[in-house]
Design a protein around this motif. Structure first.
Motif, PDB file in Angstrom:
ATOM      1  N   ASP A 134      31.667  46.021  40.713  1.00 34.86           N
ATOM      2  CA  ASP A 134      31.612  45.925  39.246  1.00 34.86           C
ATOM      3  C   ASP A 134      32.971  46.222  38.621  1.00 34.86           C
ATOM      4  O   ASP A 134      33.386  45.573  37.660  1.00 34.86           O
ATOM      5  CB  ASP A 134      30.565  46.897  38.686  1.00 34.86           C
ATOM      6  CG  ASP A 134      29.153  46.469  39.032  1.00 34.86           C
ATOM      7  OD1 ASP A 134      28.872  45.260  38.917  1.00 34.86           O
ATOM      8  OD2 ASP A 134      28.349  47.313  39.430  1.00 34.86           O
ATOM      9  N   GLY A 135      33.667  47.215  39.170  1.00 34.93           N
ATOM     10  CA  GLY A 135      34.972  47.602  38.646  1.00 34.93           C
ATOM     11  C   GLY A 135      35.966  46.464  38.745  1.00 34.93           C
ATOM     12  O   GLY A 135      36.726  46.179  37.799  1.00 34.93           O
ATOM     13  N   LYS A 136      35.934  45.800  39.899  1.00 36.53           N
ATOM     14  CA  LYS A 136      36.834  44.665  40.141  1.00 36.53           C
ATOM     15  C   LYS A 136      36.575  43.556  39.105  1.00 36.53           C
ATOM     16  O   LYS A 136      37.496  43.016  38.502  1.00 36.53           O
ATOM     17  CB  LYS A 136      36.568  44.168  41.564  1.00 36.53           C
ATOM     18  CG  LYS A 136      37.327  42.954  41.995  1.00 36.53           C
ATOM     19  CD  LYS A 136      37.198  42.732  43.499  1.00 36.53           C
ATOM     20  CE  LYS A 136      35.767  42.611  43.977  1.00 36.53           C
ATOM     21  NZ  LYS A 136      35.655  42.398  45.414  1.00 36.53           N
ATOM     22  N   GLN A 137      35.290  43.245  38.906  1.00 34.73           N
ATOM     23  CA  GLN A 137      34.936  42.199  37.931  1.00 34.73           C
ATOM     24  C   GLN A 137      35.412  42.569  36.532  1.00 34.73           C
ATOM     25  O   GLN A 137      36.016  41.751  35.819  1.00 34.73           O
ATOM     26  CB  GLN A 137      33.409  42.007  37.901  1.00 34.73           C
ATOM     27  CG  GLN A 137      32.837  41.383  39.158  1.00 34.73           C
ATOM     28  CD  GLN A 137      31.310  41.338  39.119  1.00 34.73           C
ATOM     29  OE1 GLN A 137      30.694  41.669  38.116  1.00 34.73           O
ATOM     30  NE2 GLN A 137      30.699  40.953  40.230  1.00 34.73           N
ATOM     31  N   LEU A 138      35.154  43.818  36.113  1.00 35.93           N
ATOM     32  CA  LEU A 138      35.471  44.243  34.747  1.00 35.93           C
ATOM     33  C   LEU A 138      36.974  44.267  34.482  1.00 35.93           C
ATOM     34  O   LEU A 138      37.430  43.857  33.406  1.00 35.93           O
ATOM     35  CB  LEU A 138      34.853  45.613  34.458  1.00 35.93           C
ATOM     36  CG  LEU A 138      33.322  45.593  34.289  1.00 35.93           C
ATOM     37  CD1 LEU A 138      32.756  46.993  34.343  1.00 35.93           C
ATOM     38  CD2 LEU A 138      32.931  44.928  32.983  1.00 35.93           C
ATOM     39  N   LEU A 139      37.759  44.750  35.449  1.00 34.83           N
ATOM     40  CA  LEU A 139      39.216  44.794  35.247  1.00 34.83           C
ATOM     41  C   LEU A 139      39.784  43.378  35.133  1.00 34.83           C
ATOM     42  O   LEU A 139      40.666  43.115  34.318  1.00 34.83           O
ATOM     43  CB  LEU A 139      39.895  45.561  36.381  1.00 34.83           C
ATOM     44  CG  LEU A 139      39.826  47.092  36.267  1.00 34.83           C
ATOM     45  CD1 LEU A 139      40.469  47.749  37.481  1.00 34.83           C
ATOM     46  CD2 LEU A 139      40.510  47.602  35.007  1.00 34.83           C
ATOM     47  N   CYS A 140      39.280  42.484  35.979  1.00 39.08           N
ATOM     48  CA  CYS A 140      39.744  41.083  35.908  1.00 39.08           C
ATOM     49  C   CYS A 140      39.353  40.458  34.564  1.00 39.08           C
ATOM     50  O   CYS A 140      40.153  39.769  33.927  1.00 39.08           O
ATOM     51  CB  CYS A 140      39.145  40.256  37.049  1.00 39.08           C
ATOM     52  SG  CYS A 140      39.753  40.742  38.677  1.00 39.08           S
ATOM     53  N   GLU A 141      38.112  40.740  34.120  1.00 42.47           N
ATOM     54  CA  GLU A 141      37.636  40.186  32.854  1.00 42.47           C
ATOM     55  C   GLU A 141      38.438  40.736  31.671  1.00 42.47           C
ATOM     56  O   GLU A 141      38.714  40.022  30.706  1.00 42.47           O
ATOM     57  CB  GLU A 141      36.151  40.516  32.647  1.00 42.47           C
ATOM     58  CG  GLU A 141      35.227  39.653  33.485  1.00 42.47           C
ATOM     59  CD  GLU A 141      33.771  40.119  33.414  1.00 42.47           C
ATOM     60  OE1 GLU A 141      33.365  40.629  32.351  1.00 42.47           O
ATOM     61  OE2 GLU A 141      33.059  39.987  34.417  1.00 42.47           O
TER      62      GLU A 141
END
Length: 1093
Positions: A134-141
């Protein structure tokens, strides 16, 4: 470890809130882009001339004093500037808050990254967050959404327009004086980039990378985000697309994010060929048109043109042979898929057992359809190719030719796919809902069958030719227990055990020679069938629905679907049942809303409602646009029916031969129309459009026409905004609607609508400079020819043509015109007359000569004539303004009479009720002023405001008693008006049959507008001014009469007759008692005056 998105995980919640806000900001920017006030574009010459000095770009900040001094030098510019501020400050504030939120977003993102680096979040670093899914997705977003915001702002709001809006906000708001205002930073971030979204516009150098670097973001963070986007499948989409040729579609969302994020490190695009080759090979081996956010398309051929490494890497994809291969593949795919999907959609084909047995095949078919539709829609979209770019035109032509692209066939496939998807989803949802219930029911049936067989082999239950067999009895009982013991919760173990049970039932039938007994065989077959159904049912998993949701994504078509509107409408026109298939397509398009709403929903943000309303409103507006063809078709049919009834259908004679009956029936002409169910809003929209068009076209007048075209045009067949200082914008109006808009037509004169043209035509033909109004006859006559121009019948015609609302609207418009005229008049009075020292000295001298007012002026003729002669030049504009107001008051009186007459005639009970309510309210208010303890409507009580609208519509009002404007104290006001009146009296003469009329047509003055104009003007001020004005007239009459008596002049002078006539008419129009006039003029003078009449 705590879940990253858990409510008690501060690190996860902080970045989730940032991303949620990012999606909300983009929705607000898209919403606002529809409401940019056109004036800020300064496209029209008229706008440039009018507003050029008050709307500035950032050049204003180089010398604000210069711009402000320019404004201060011209009072009319100051007035325009103030009016402009009042009209636009609300929308400018909304835009500024949106721009500020973009800046705040990037500042908050940077602060979050700093907090991560400084260890504010215990056990969390940038690296650990990027390791979490989830962290990876949110930082990219988070980074990607910031890039999208900047691109949306530049695409939807031109740089110059942004600058002008920010400067206007800076000038009009208190932001510049606020210490914590970050207006400077916002201006630096959003200053014009030089980019223009118009086709053929040249791309600015280093765009958009220089724009993206205006607020520097940590290079480490950008590098790590791009690293993740390059290497990982951050959304685990590949599992939904197992085939290798679907990989670029599976990673399309990630590819769009990567494209935006690469602008933050342009060195990769410029020089790092290995990385760019890796990116293109993974994400763009077979595609070059992408959707970056909610259907905003980008063509990489154009976007990557300035970057050497990116351009070189993409050239492999753009090789002619590769384009031909991809286009050919999708062309063949469409040809094979169309019959396949149509077969699946045949009535009764998609049954539950077929669906359960063929889940993988059906999903593969869905994947192939959606991938083909996506590729063809994106790569043939008009918006993705700049027509001025030769290379883009060549690529597009090749794609269209090699794919044998036919928009109608592609649209048909989209319709069928959406319908297939919809049916499949609905079936799966129902099966999932009933899954446990059905599974338990099959288990019970199977278990009971086995128990029955056990009883058969016990020899107790009679069954033909079945011998007792204790071993089989025990075995079947055991099987029944095994079936009973299957556990729904442990689906894997239950599935394995069920397969074993089926195998055992097959074997028992073979080894114990049970085939000879048909009834036993039937029991065994039924049980095996139930066990098979249990396996099928246990395999119904939610993952299938999730896969269908991922595969069926249509967010890329959010904007380009509009290019298929005409095809949709033609399909509906040809076959109205097409609407049912379109429903599935619109539902498929609605799934695009999940993209911006997911994070907002996860964080329970209050933005959820406004964002979902915006996107769903956009979708609903599009659905309305498509379905508008239904009422359009209906009105076309109605027009044909009307034409048939008027021109083609023969009148039936009173006597008719039986053999001619068929000829007169004209059946072929009559039964042309096939009525279908129609949509109410669509019908209303079409009706509004046609009525507005009819009124627009029908009420255009030629000002040179003699006689006026007004009456003939009325027989044949919201203008107030232009008079408001604070304009009502379309989005603020209670009458304007996005669903059923009132159409706007180009102006044919200074009027905005037909009501304005009608009003100006009435004012033109009843102009006091060319006509004379005879009050007793309610008629206007031409001053030169003495021919009748028009009369009060005109308002009956308007009532018949436009109805009560039209007449009431005309009255309302005249109200605003009077307000505007009075405001302009007072401005002229204050700025020109009362600031002219010579004129003011004349007023002072006259005031000292006439004091005390109760006395007689010595040498009256000389004093008055002297004052009038010296002020002769200032009266023409004064007269024009007073007569305009008076003319409009006469028209308002006539309208009120017509409205009141028709209300009493058509709705006598309503008229009586309103009249009684009005009288009772007035008596209560009067009683309250005499005794304040009695009740009075409170400030928040809307009764008086609401009843006024009813009274005005019913004509129960006196326009002469209305206060139109608020005024301040003005020096010399009574003496100015008195002097003005006696200056006009020599131009008039008393006619026994017609009253006061103009002496010379060359020097026109119309009595009724003059009296009513002065009366209206005085009504706007304190009553003491009126008292002083009437006292001055009384003194004038007494003084002149005294002089005549002393000089033994037998006849009453004409000026005195005029002044007395004014007092008579003043008392009559205001409905005041006679003693008001007799307080200033002795009654015997009035008696003598009547003998003169």
């Amino acid at each position: 470890m705590v879940d990253f998105l858990a409510e008690n995980n501060l690190c996860g919640q902080a970045i989730l809130r940032i991303v949620s806000r990012g999606n909300a900001i983009i929705a607000e920017l898209l919403r606002l882009s529809e409401f940019i006030p056109a004036v800020f574009r300064l496209k029209d010459k008229s706008d440039q001339q009018k507003y050029g000095d008050i709307i500035c770009d950032f050049s204003y900040f180089k010398g604000p004093e210069y711009y402000e001094s320019k404004l201060e030098a011209k009072p009319e510019l100051q007035d325009l500037d103030e009016e402009f501020r009042e009209n636009n400050i609300e929308i400018l504030t909304r835009f500024y808050l949106a721009f500020e939120s973009v800046h705040k977003y990037v500042v908050d993102l940077k602060r979050y990254l700093d907090d991560l680096n400084e260890g504010v979040y215990i056990q969390q670093t940038l690296e650990t967050v990027l390791l979490n899914e989830d962290g990876k997705q949110l930082l990219c977003e988070a980074l990607y959404l910031y890039g999208v915001m900047l691109l949306v702002i530049d695409q939807k709001m031109e740089g110059e327009v942004r600058e002008r809006m920010l400067v206007s906000y800076y000038r009009y708001s208190a932001a510049r004086s606020s210490a914590d205002s970050n207006l400077d930073d916002i201006c630096k971030l959003l200053r014009s980039t030089g980019y223009s979204s118009h086709p053929g516009a040249k791309r600015p150098p280093n765009y958009p990378e220089s724009y993206f670097q205006r607020v520097p973001i940590s290079p480490t963070f950008i590098s790590m985000v791009i690293g993740r986007l390059r290497s990982d499948d951050i959304y685990n989409q590949v599992s939904a697309y197992p085939l290798p040729e679907h990989r670029s579609t599976a990673l399309a969302t990630q590819a769009a994010m990567l494209c935006v994020c690469l602008y933050f490190t342009p060195s990769i695009l410029h020089t790092q060929q290995a990385k760019m080759r890796e990116i293109v090979d993974k994400y763009f081996p077979d595609n070059w048109v992408i959707s970056i956010y909610m259907g905003i398309t980008v063509n990489l051929v154009e976007a990557w043109e300035p970057y050497k490494a990116a351009k070189t890497a993409l050239n492999y994809t753009l090789d002619t042979a590769n384009i031909k291969e991809q286009a050919g593949r999708y062309s063949a795919s469409v040809e094979s898929l169309r019959p396949q999907v149509q077969q699946l959609l045949k009535e009764g084909f998609l049954r539950e057992e077929i669906v359960l047995d063929n889940i993988p095949k059906l999903l593969n078919c869905l994947r192939d359809c959606n991938v083909a539709i996506r590729w063809l829609m994106l790569h043939t979209a008009e918006s993705a190719y700049d027509p001025n770019n030769k290379r883009l035109r060549q690529i597009k032509d090749q794609v269209i030719n090699d794919s044998k692209y036919n928009p109608k066939i592609l649209f048909q496939l989209l319709l069928d796919t959406a319908q297939f998807e919809f049916i499949l989803k609905e079936m799966f949802k129902q099966m999932l809902a009933e899954k446990q219930l059905k599974w338990e029911s099959y288990k019970k049936e199977g278990s009971e069958r086995m128990m029955e067989l056990a009883e058969v082999f016990s020899g107790v239950k009679p069954l033909t030719r079945v011998e007792k067999n204790e071993n089989l009895q025990a075995w079947f009982r055991e099987i029944s227990k095994q079936i009973e013991s299957l556990n729904y919760e442990d689906s894997t173990a239950a599935g394995r055990k069920t397969v074993q049970l089926i195998q055992a039932l097959v074997e028992v039938q073979e080894f114990h020679q049970l085939e000879s007994n048909l009834q036993v065989c039937q029991f065994l077959a039924d049980t095996r069938k139930f066990l098979h159904q249990m396996i099928r049912t246990i395999n119904i998993k939610e993952e299938v629905l999730i896969t269908m949701q991922i595969v069926g994504d249509l967010s890329y078509a959010w904007q380009i679907i509009d290019s298929f509107t005409s095809i949709m409408q033609e399909s509906i026109r040809a076959n109205p049942f097409m609407v049912t298939k379109l429903r599935a397509t619109f539902l498929k398009l609605a799934s695009a809303l999940d993209l911006p709403l997911l994070r907002i929903n996860q964080v329970n943000s209050p933005d959820l409602l406004s964002v979902s309303q915006f996107y769903s409103g956009e979708l609903v507006a599009y659905v309305r646009k498509v379905l508008q063809i239904i009422p359009e078709s209906m009105f076309t049919s109605l027009a044909k029916i009307i034409k048939l009834q008027i021109h083609d259908i023969m009148e039936v004679p009173t006597r008719l031969d039986k053999d001619k009956l068929k000829d007169y029936a004209q059946l072929s002409a009559r039964y042309e129309v096939d009525p279908k169910q129609l949509l109410e809003d669509g019908i209303r929209k079409e009706l509004v459009k046609r009525v507005a068009y009819a009124l627009h076209k029908g009420l255009i007048f030629n000002p040179k026409a003699k006689p006026s075209e007004l009456m003939p045009k009325l027989k044949e067949m919201q203008e107030c905004n232009s008079f408001l200082r604070t304009k009502i914008q379309d989005w603020q109006s209670v009458y304007q609607s996005t669903h059923i808009p009132i159409p706007k037509y180009p102006s044919v004169d200074e009027s905005a609508t037909f009501i304005g043209r009608l009003c100006r035509e009435i004012l033109r033909i009843t102009d006091p400079k060319t006509t004379c109004y005879i009050d007793q006859l309610n008629t206007w006559y031409d001053m030169r020819t003495h021919q009748e121009v028009t009369n009060n019948r005109l308002f009956s015609e308007i009532q018949d043509t436009l109805g009560t609302f039209g007449l009431n609207g005309l009255d309302r418009l005249l109200c605003f015109m009077i307000v505007k005229e009075l405001q302009n008049f007072l401005t002229v009075l204050q700025k020109n007359i009362l600031k002219d020292k010579a004129v003011v000295d004349i007023f002072k001298a006259l005031l000292s000569a006439v004091n005390p007012v109760k006395g007689i002026v010595a040498n009256a003729s000389k004093v008055y004539v002297n004052a009038v002669t010296k002020t002769q030049k200032i009266w023409p504009p004064y007269l024009e303004a007073i007569m305009k107001v008076g003319q409009m008051q006469i028209l308002r009186q006539q309208i009120a009479n017509e409205l009141n007459y028709s209300c009493k005639f058509d709705s006598k009970h309503l008229a009586a009720a309103l009249d009684n309510l009005n009288k009772s309210l007035l008596s209560d208010i009067e009683a309250h002023y005499q005794d304040p303890s009695l009740p009075y409507p409170k400030e928040d009580n809307t009764l008086l405001y609401e009843i006024t609208a009813y009274l005005e519509a019913a004509g129960i009002q006196n326009p002469l008693n209305k206060i139109y404007i608020t005024t301040k104290r003005l020096p010399y006001f009574p003496i100015v008006n008195f002097l003005f009146l006696i200056a006009q009296l020599p131009k008039l003469q008393n006619n026994k049959s017609q009253g006061m009329t103009c002496r010379k047509a060359a020097d026109p003055v119309d009595w009724a507008p003059l009296v009513l104009g002065l009366l209206t003007l005085l009504k706007q001020f304190h009553s003491r001014y009126t008292e002083q004005f009437l006292a001055l007239i009384g003194q004038f009459i007494r003084s002149i009469m005294e002089q005549c008596t002393s000089q033994k002049i037998p006849d009453m002078p004409s000026d005195v007759v005029g002044a007395l006539m004014f007092l008579e008419d003043y008392v009559r129009y205001t409905k005041l008692p006679r003693k008001v006039a007799e307080a200033h003029v002795p009654s015997f003078v009035f008696d003598e005056f009547r003998t003169v009449l």
